[in-house]
Design a protein around this motif. Structure first.
Motif, short mmCIF file in Angstrom:
data_model
loop_
_atom_site.label_atom_id
_atom_site.label_comp_id
_atom_site.label_asym_id
_atom_site.label_seq_id
_atom_site.Cartn_x
_atom_site.Cartn_y
_atom_site.Cartn_z
N TRP A 96 1.00 -1.54 0.14
CA TRP A 96 -0.20 -0.15 0.21
C TRP A 96 0.54 1.17 -0.04
O TRP A 96 0.71 2.19 -0.99
CB TRP A 96 -0.50 0.04 1.06
N GLU A 100 0.50 4.28 -3.02
CA GLU A 100 0.41 5.31 -2.50
C GLU A 100 1.56 6.79 -2.51
O GLU A 100 0.95 8.31 -2.84
CB GLU A 100 0.11 5.66 -1.25
N LEU A 128 0.40 11.44 3.88
CA LEU A 128 0.55 10.03 3.97
C LEU A 128 0.78 9.59 4.94
O LEU A 128 0.49 8.91 5.43
CB LEU A 128 1.65 9.67 2.57
#
Length: 151
Positions: A96, A100, A128
């Motif tokens: 992930w 991202e 983030l």
């Protein structure tokens, strides 16, 4: 490089001027987003976010007298480091993060097994990091940790 600081305040005082604001913002970001149950304390010569013995009495397998580590942040010589044990222990979380990261930074992701290095203070992807910090509850971290350690 581990600090010999005995408290968070002493650690923060020793951070260089060019990193001080970014480091403070990173710390505040973590404190605002980390799930309930994690505790901030000095850990391994860095500021750490740990599962306290009151929640996980077994402690860290390497030294059961220490609480279970989860996240650490450190001001290193040439960068700020974020150490996140979850991205080391959970391949899905790492996947992930890798997916991202480019959506939040023009810089290439610079990382080791659990360490994300930020060399440009104005390029730290705080949004983030907030999302990353929220991804695992205390219980999810304990379950993940035990699935790897207690085999």
């Amino acid at each position: 490089m581990q600090s010999t600081a005995t408290s968070i305040d002493v650690y923060l005082e020793k951070i260089s001027a060019e990193k001080k604001d970014s480091f403070a913002k990173l710390r505040e970001n973590i404190l605002e987003n980390i799930p309930n149950g994690f505790v901030e304390q000095m850990s391994y010569g860095m500021i750490g976010y740990v599962v306290p013995h009151s929640i996980y009495p077994d402690g860290y397998h390497c030294d059961p007298k220490l609480p279970l580590p989860f996240i650490n942040i450190a001001s290193q010589k040439n960068f700020i480091a974020l150490y996140h044990m979850g991205i080391y222990a959970n391949p899905e979380l790492l996947k992930w993060l890798i997916k991202e990261y480019p959506k939040h930074s023009t810089q290439k992701l610079d990382m080791g097994k659990s360490c994300i290095r930020f060399k440009k203070m104005d390029q730290i992807p705080f949004e983030l990091i907030a999302a990353l910090v929220q991804k695992m509850s205390v219980q999810e971290w304990i379950t993940c940790y035990e699935s790897l350690i207690k085999k």
